[in-house]
Design a protein around this motif. Structure first.
Motif, mmCIF file in Angstrom:
data_model
loop_
_atom_site.group_PDB
_atom_site.id
_atom_site.type_symbol
_atom_site.label_atom_id
_atom_site.label_comp_id
_atom_site.label_asym_id
_atom_site.label_seq_id
_atom_site.Cartn_x
_atom_site.Cartn_y
_atom_site.Cartn_z
ATOM 1 N N ARG A 20 22.397 38.042 -7.634
ATOM 2 C CA ARG A 20 22.800 37.246 -8.618
ATOM 3 C C ARG A 20 24.090 36.836 -8.320
ATOM 4 O O ARG A 20 24.344 35.404 -8.800
ATOM 5 N N ASP A 21 24.957 37.122 -7.637
ATOM 6 C CA ASP A 21 26.225 36.589 -7.163
ATOM 7 C C ASP A 21 25.884 35.478 -6.380
ATOM 8 O O ASP A 21 26.603 34.128 -6.293
ATOM 9 N N THR A 22 25.044 35.613 -5.254
ATOM 10 C CA THR A 22 24.538 34.138 -4.505
ATOM 11 C C THR A 22 24.125 33.398 -5.226
ATOM 12 O O THR A 22 24.430 31.817 -5.129
ATOM 13 N N GLU A 23 23.296 33.575 -6.245
ATOM 14 C CA GLU A 23 22.483 32.685 -7.072
ATOM 15 C C GLU A 23 23.678 31.870 -8.074
ATOM 16 O O GLU A 23 23.692 30.617 -7.954
ATOM 17 N N ARG A 24 24.749 32.834 -8.549
ATOM 18 C CA ARG A 24 25.796 32.157 -9.196
ATOM 19 C C ARG A 24 26.700 31.288 -8.476
ATOM 20 O O ARG A 24 26.926 30.063 -8.899
ATOM 21 N N ARG A 25 27.151 31.565 -7.216
ATOM 22 C CA ARG A 25 27.598 30.743 -6.288
ATOM 23 C C ARG A 25 27.166 29.359 -5.932
ATOM 24 O O ARG A 25 27.664 28.336 -5.971
ATOM 25 N N GLU A 26 25.808 29.462 -5.657
ATOM 26 C CA GLU A 26 25.000 28.347 -5.540
ATOM 27 C C GLU A 26 24.978 27.210 -6.636
ATOM 28 O O GLU A 26 25.120 26.085 -6.440
ATOM 29 N N LYS A 27 24.704 27.923 -7.778
ATOM 30 C CA LYS A 27 24.840 27.097 -8.892
ATOM 31 C C LYS A 27 26.113 26.306 -9.185
ATOM 32 O O LYS A 27 26.174 25.144 -9.601
ATOM 33 N N ALA A 28 27.313 27.132 -8.738
ATOM 34 C CA ALA A 28 28.430 26.727 -9.187
ATOM 35 C C ALA A 28 28.817 25.704 -7.898
ATOM 36 O O ALA A 28 29.249 24.557 -8.434
ATOM 37 N N ARG A 29 28.134 25.593 -6.668
ATOM 38 C CA ARG A 29 28.372 24.708 -5.653
ATOM 39 C C ARG A 29 27.592 23.271 -6.107
ATOM 40 O O ARG A 29 28.058 22.302 -5.971
ATOM 41 N N GLN A 30 26.205 23.801 -6.773
ATOM 42 C CA GLN A 30 25.573 22.589 -7.031
ATOM 43 C C GLN A 30 26.318 21.877 -8.042
ATOM 44 O O GLN A 30 26.131 20.526 -8.099
ATOM 45 N N ARG A 31 27.121 22.553 -9.181
ATOM 46 C CA ARG A 31 27.794 21.880 -10.239
ATOM 47 C C ARG A 31 28.760 21.140 -9.596
ATOM 48 O O ARG A 31 29.110 19.977 -10.186
ATOM 49 N N ALA A 32 29.595 21.564 -8.762
ATOM 50 C CA ALA A 32 30.601 20.779 -7.951
ATOM 51 C C ALA A 32 30.417 19.724 -7.249
ATOM 52 O O ALA A 32 30.804 18.557 -7.482
ATOM 53 N N ASP A 33 29.214 19.812 -6.450
ATOM 54 C CA ASP A 33 28.703 18.665 -5.973
ATOM 55 C C ASP A 33 28.216 17.753 -6.908
ATOM 56 O O ASP A 33 28.267 16.315 -6.526
ATOM 57 N N ALA A 34 27.602 17.984 -8.058
ATOM 58 C CA ALA A 34 27.128 17.053 -8.776
ATOM 59 C C ALA A 34 28.235 16.390 -9.509
ATOM 60 O O ALA A 34 28.186 15.005 -9.776
ATOM 61 N N GLN A 35 29.371 16.951 -9.771
ATOM 62 C CA GLN A 35 30.589 16.506 -10.538
ATOM 63 C C GLN A 35 31.150 15.541 -9.348
ATOM 64 O O GLN A 35 31.726 14.664 -9.795
ATOM 65 N N ALA A 36 31.076 15.801 -8.102
ATOM 66 C CA ALA A 36 31.774 14.999 -7.165
ATOM 67 C C ALA A 36 30.919 13.630 -6.989
ATOM 68 O O ALA A 36 31.638 12.518 -6.938
ATOM 69 N N ILE A 37 29.657 13.835 -7.015
ATOM 70 C CA ILE A 37 28.880 12.572 -6.916
ATOM 71 C C ILE A 37 29.094 11.755 -8.274
ATOM 72 O O ILE A 37 29.579 10.470 -8.285
ATOM 73 N N ARG A 38 29.152 12.267 -9.438
ATOM 74 C CA ARG A 38 29.495 11.572 -10.591
ATOM 75 C C ARG A 38 30.801 10.795 -10.498
ATOM 76 O O ARG A 38 31.207 9.755 -10.959
ATOM 77 N N SER A 39 31.935 11.407 -10.154
ATOM 78 C CA SER A 39 33.296 10.901 -9.942
ATOM 79 C C SER A 39 33.166 9.708 -8.969
ATOM 80 O O SER A 39 33.874 8.879 -9.229
ATOM 81 N N HIS A 40 32.482 10.032 -8.038
ATOM 82 C CA HIS A 40 32.244 8.746 -6.896
ATOM 83 C C HIS A 40 31.886 7.841 -7.459
ATOM 84 O O HIS A 40 32.309 6.796 -7.261
ATOM 85 N N GLU A 41 30.657 8.093 -8.325
ATOM 86 C CA GLU A 41 29.926 6.978 -8.777
ATOM 87 C C GLU A 41 30.670 6.161 -9.822
ATOM 88 O O GLU A 41 30.610 4.765 -9.952
ATOM 89 N N LYS A 42 31.465 7.002 -10.756
ATOM 90 C CA LYS A 42 32.383 6.289 -11.669
ATOM 91 C C LYS A 42 33.497 5.524 -10.943
ATOM 92 O O LYS A 42 33.727 4.246 -11.520
ATOM 93 N N SER A 43 34.045 5.960 -9.833
ATOM 94 C CA SER A 43 34.972 5.129 -9.351
ATOM 95 C C SER A 43 34.456 3.975 -8.603
ATOM 96 O O SER A 43 34.972 2.891 -8.518
ATOM 97 N N LEU A 44 33.389 3.952 -8.115
ATOM 98 C CA LEU A 44 32.446 2.757 -7.682
ATOM 99 C C LEU A 44 32.336 1.765 -8.706
ATOM 100 O O LEU A 44 32.406 0.682 -8.444
ATOM 101 N N ARG A 45 31.863 2.392 -10.065
ATOM 102 C CA ARG A 45 31.584 1.373 -11.187
ATOM 103 C C ARG A 45 32.896 0.740 -11.483
ATOM 104 O O ARG A 45 32.984 -0.397 -11.783
ATOM 105 N N GLU A 46 34.233 1.630 -11.668
ATOM 106 C CA GLU A 46 35.193 0.894 -11.994
ATOM 107 C C GLU A 46 35.793 -0.196 -10.974
ATOM 108 O O GLU A 46 36.501 -1.245 -11.304
#
Length: 104
Positions: free
Chosen positions: A27-53
């Protein structure tokens, strides 16, 4: 004398504890993996936002540049028109002077 049971209950308790620890680790491993995926998705969204700006800023600069060029062209045309009118007036004055001189 008391019966000892041979440690079977202890072994079962140990196995259950190991199983619980293993499930918790999963469960801890899955929780960490989901948190990493969320952080990656947030970084991608942030990068795309800066590109659009940045793209919007480039488009804005291009529009401003185009507007400035249009205004410069309008100013140049207005100046040329004023110079043409000045030359026309000077020629009219010279014509009138020449006619007066010839008629005298």
């Amino acid at each position: 004398m008391a019966r000892r049971g041979g440690g079977f209950k202890t072994a079962v308790k140990v196995f259950k504890a190991i199983d619980r620890a293993n499930k918790q680790a999963i469960r801890d491993t899955e929780r960490r993996e989901k948190a990493r995926q969320r952080a990656d998705a947030q970084a991608i969204r942030s990068h795309e936002k800066s590109l659009r700006e940045a793209q919007r800023e480039q488009q804005k600069q291009a529009r401003l540049h185009k507007t400035a060029k249009k205004q410069a062209l309008k100013d140049a045309l207005e100046d040329a028109k004023e110079e043409y009118n000045d030359r026309c007036e000077e020629r009219a004055v010279l014509r009138k002077q020449f006619i007066k001189e010839v008629l005298k």
